[in-house]
Design a protein around this motif. Structure first.
Motif, short mmCIF file in Angstrom:
data_model
loop_
_atom_site.label_atom_id
_atom_site.label_comp_id
_atom_site.label_asym_id
_atom_site.label_seq_id
_atom_site.Cartn_x
_atom_site.Cartn_y
_atom_site.Cartn_z
N ALA B 103 0.82 -1.21 0.00
CA ALA B 103 0.00 0.00 0.00
C ALA B 103 0.86 1.26 0.00
O ALA B 103 0.39 2.34 -0.36
N HIS B 104 2.12 1.12 0.41
CA HIS B 104 3.03 2.26 0.44
C HIS B 104 4.10 2.17 -0.65
O HIS B 104 5.14 2.84 -0.55
N GLY B 105 3.89 1.32 -1.64
CA GLY B 105 4.86 1.20 -2.73
C GLY B 105 6.12 0.47 -2.32
O GLY B 105 7.17 0.61 -2.97
N LEU B 106 6.03 -0.30 -1.25
CA LEU B 106 7.20 -1.00 -0.73
C LEU B 106 6.99 -2.51 -0.78
O LEU B 106 5.86 -3.00 -0.85
N ARG B 107 8.07 -3.23 -0.75
CA ARG B 107 8.03 -4.69 -0.59
C ARG B 107 8.92 -5.01 0.61
O ARG B 107 9.83 -4.25 0.93
N GLY B 108 8.69 -6.17 1.22
CA GLY B 108 9.51 -6.47 2.39
C GLY B 108 9.46 -7.90 2.82
O GLY B 108 8.65 -8.72 2.34
N ASN B 109 10.36 -8.21 3.73
CA ASN B 109 10.51 -9.56 4.25
C ASN B 109 11.15 -9.44 5.63
O ASN B 109 11.98 -8.57 5.87
N TYR B 110 10.72 -10.32 6.55
CA TYR B 110 11.30 -10.28 7.90
C TYR B 110 11.54 -11.69 8.37
O TYR B 110 10.66 -12.56 8.26
N PHE B 111 12.74 -11.95 8.86
CA PHE B 111 13.11 -13.26 9.39
C PHE B 111 13.50 -13.05 10.84
O PHE B 111 14.59 -12.56 11.16
N HIS B 112 12.57 -13.43 11.71
CA HIS B 112 12.67 -13.08 13.12
C HIS B 112 13.88 -13.69 13.81
O HIS B 112 14.54 -13.04 14.64
N TRP B 117 15.87 -8.00 8.17
CA TRP B 117 14.82 -7.28 7.43
C TRP B 117 15.28 -7.03 5.99
O TRP B 117 16.45 -6.74 5.75
N GLN B 118 14.35 -7.09 5.09
CA GLN B 118 14.60 -6.66 3.71
C GLN B 118 13.45 -5.74 3.30
O GLN B 118 12.29 -6.07 3.52
N PHE B 119 13.80 -4.59 2.74
CA PHE B 119 12.79 -3.68 2.21
C PHE B 119 13.21 -3.22 0.83
O PHE B 119 14.41 -3.04 0.56
N TYR B 120 12.22 -2.98 -0.02
CA TYR B 120 12.52 -2.51 -1.37
C TYR B 120 11.50 -1.46 -1.77
O TYR B 120 10.29 -1.68 -1.66
N ASP B 121 12.02 -0.32 -2.20
CA ASP B 121 11.17 0.76 -2.72
C ASP B 121 11.11 0.58 -4.23
O ASP B 121 12.11 0.81 -4.93
N VAL B 122 9.95 0.18 -4.73
CA VAL B 122 9.82 -0.20 -6.13
C VAL B 122 10.06 1.01 -7.04
O VAL B 122 10.75 0.90 -8.07
N GLU B 123 9.53 2.15 -6.68
CA GLU B 123 9.67 3.33 -7.55
C GLU B 123 11.10 3.85 -7.58
O GLU B 123 11.64 4.18 -8.64
N GLY B 143 23.16 -19.24 -1.42
CA GLY B 143 22.99 -19.93 -2.70
C GLY B 143 22.27 -19.07 -3.73
O GLY B 143 22.37 -19.33 -4.94
N ALA B 144 21.55 -18.09 -3.27
CA ALA B 144 20.78 -17.23 -4.19
C ALA B 144 20.72 -15.82 -3.62
O ALA B 144 19.67 -15.34 -3.20
N PRO B 145 21.86 -15.12 -3.62
CA PRO B 145 21.87 -13.77 -3.02
C PRO B 145 20.92 -12.82 -3.73
O PRO B 145 20.71 -12.94 -4.94
N LEU B 146 20.38 -11.90 -2.99
CA LEU B 146 19.48 -10.85 -3.52
C LEU B 146 18.16 -11.40 -4.06
O LEU B 146 17.43 -10.70 -4.76
N ARG B 147 17.87 -12.67 -3.77
CA ARG B 147 16.73 -13.32 -4.39
C ARG B 147 15.43 -12.51 -4.24
O ARG B 147 14.70 -12.32 -5.21
N CYS B 148 15.14 -12.04 -3.04
CA CYS B 148 13.88 -11.31 -2.84
C CYS B 148 13.85 -10.00 -3.63
O CYS B 148 12.83 -9.65 -4.21
N THR B 304 8.88 -16.89 -2.11
CA THR B 304 9.20 -15.50 -2.41
C THR B 304 8.09 -14.61 -1.84
O THR B 304 6.94 -14.73 -2.25
N PRO B 305 8.43 -13.74 -0.89
CA PRO B 305 7.40 -12.96 -0.19
C PRO B 305 6.76 -11.90 -1.07
O PRO B 305 7.43 -11.27 -1.88
#
Lengths: 141, 349
Positions: B103-112, B117-123, B143-148, B304-305
């Motif tokens: 909803a804020h133009g972001l993507r993300g992932n969290y591994f507690h 944390w991973q966040f990505y600003d699409v724009e 094995g797959a860096p930057l995958r998300c 893939t989140p």
């Protein structure tokens, strides 16, 4: 259950695709997938097109007829899985000739299969539902 | 320790992205990764993750002007990067987490477990991976860096990171889809050893281009469990394969067993669903598209989140446009490779 009522897909989290008459449904919120028998795919497509279940009773299906009991049980499963809900404001539609034809030539009984093997990966709370010593993705039993 | 809730999630993400931007000069390593249509500047520290990045990514050799992306692999030891926050007391619902960010133009992932944390600003095409230390990521990242980040960026362009193996001949290829243990990786390695081409195992980039379904490479990693390693005779190429990875598998690169490396791209002409049959000879027979979709979509979407609905639609379209087959795997790798080569050679479909 309102057997003569009209149903609709229960939320925008329910997404589906149809291949050669076979429907596959994914519940984005639960991570569960659903597959149908050939007759089940036809009835699913009819219900989400707002055909009332009652109007399907007695329809030709695989050399026999759809019974009220079978339809009742099938619709109950769909609502229990959260795929369909009542749509009291919706206008009823008639069964399309294409769907009627496919239903008549269906070979399998009404059935829905749930696949939740990967639902844990999609939906488990990885903080509170995870086995403490093992960590994600081992789910607390 | 800061606690993040759904309501504060987007602000937390934006704050981290701003902190990384402000500390860009403090990152010890700046690497450039060139992938199909994408040039990524990766700001990181030294360590195993930086090494994986340098050696584990495919390099796009086709001349193409790609979009520029910046990714920060950050931790509190760099400049004034903050320590990772923790999730608050509320239940963590991955679907709601993704929806709130989208909803804020972001993507993300969290591994507690690792405060990761991973966040990505699409724009802005700007991403951050915040860890406790330089290599403080989940073990599968090596094995797959930057995958998300690749998943989010390519999804925004209508393409898809796809959990599948590939094999091909003369530019035409097949996609091998199935759950773990179905035989995908062993089939890909067998094919490479027998002279077939591949654009990757595990994850490849799929693009639907008109009537064509193109697969392109992203990662160079291959994996085999010790039994498969022995069965395929890989010790001939890798006499000292090193420690097993987090899955108990040997992890190596395509060039370790195949000097020509990965192909630039494959025109995918069929979707094969492999399964270990126990029969002596392999067999390829038609399978219902519904079954093929169930082999292709669930693991890719689960691993893939975010972007779950677009993923389901993409894999639905891919399955609809490709002929789909069951691949009953024989017991010998060379025979499996011959079967697939003959399948492609016969012009099927």
């Amino acid at each position: 259950m309102g057997f003569s009522a009209i149903y609709a897909v229960s939320s925008t989290d329910i997404v589906y695709e149809t291949f050669d008459g076979d429907a596959v449904v994914l519940d984005l919120a639960s991570g569960r997938y659903f597959g149908f028998s050939d007759s089940g795919s036809c009835v699913w497509e009819a219900l989400i097109a707002q055909v009332p279940p009652a109007s399907l009773v007695g329809r030709a299906c695989g050399g026999g007829e759809l019974s009220a009991d079978d339809l009742d049980a099938f619709v109950a499963r769909l609502t229990e899985f959260g795929l369909l809900s009542l749509a009291p404001e919706a206008a009823a539609s008639a069964l399309s000739p294409d769907l009627a034809g496919r239903l008549a030539t269906a070979r399998e009984a009404l059935r829905i299969d749930m696949h939740d093997e990967l639902a844990d990966l999609v939906m488990v709370d990885p903080i509170h539902d995870v086995d403490e010593p093992a960590g994600w993705p081992v789910v607390k039993q | 320790m800061r606690r993040v809730t759904l309501d504060g999630l987007a602000d937390y993400a934006r704050g981290l992205l701003a902190a990384c931007d402000a500390n860009a000069a403090a990152f010890p390593v700046l690497s450039r990764v060139d992938l199909p249509g994408l040039g990524i500047d990766v700001f990181s520290d030294h360590g195993e993750l930086a090494t994986a990045l340098a050696h584990g990514m495919a390099t796009a050799s086709l001349a193409e002007q790609g979009q520029r992306v910046r990714i920060f692999l950050a931790h509190p030891g760099i400049g004034s990067i903050p320590r990772p926050a923790l999730w608050g007391e509320a239940l963590f619902n991955p679907h709601m987490f993704a929806e709130r960010l989208e909803a804020h133009g972001l993507r993300g992932n969290y591994f507690h477990d690792l405060h990761y944390w991973q966040f990505y600003d699409v724009e802005r095409r700007l991403g951050v991976q915040l860890m406790l230390s330089a290599d403080g990521c989940p073990p599968w990242e090596f094995g797959a860096p930057l995958r998300c980040f690749l998943h989010w960026e390519y999804a925004a362009r209508g393409m898809r990171l796809t959990h599948a193996g590939t094999l091909g001949v003369g530019g035409r290829g097949v996609l091998l889809a199935g759950a773990g243990g179905a035989g995908k990786s062993g089939t890909v390695v067998s094919g490479l050893l027998a002279g077939l081409d591949s654009v990757g195992d595990d994850y490849v980039l799929m693009k639907l281009d008109g009537d064509r379904s193109m697969a392109r490479p992203l990662f160079t990693t291959l994996k085999q469990d010790p039994a498969g390693f022995d069965r395929l005779g890989l010790a001939r190429w890798l006499p000292d394969p090193g420690p097993l990875n987090w899955q108990g598998k040997h992890q190596f690169r395509v060039r370790d067993v195949c000097s020509r490396g990965l192909a630039d791209e494959l025109d995918i002409v069929a979707l094969l669903v492999p399964r270990i049959s126990g029969a002596e000879r392999s067999a390829i027979t038609p399978v219902a598209r519904k079954e093929a979709l169930m082999a292709l979509a669930p693991s890719g979407i689960a691993q893939t989140p975010g972007e779950r609905e677009s993923g389901f639609r993409f894999f639905g379209e891919l399955t609809r446009r490709l002929p789909c087959y069951d691949l009953a795997l024989g017991t010998r790798g060379d025979e499996i490779a011959e079967t697939i080569a003959a399948f492609l050679d016969r012009g099927i479909p």
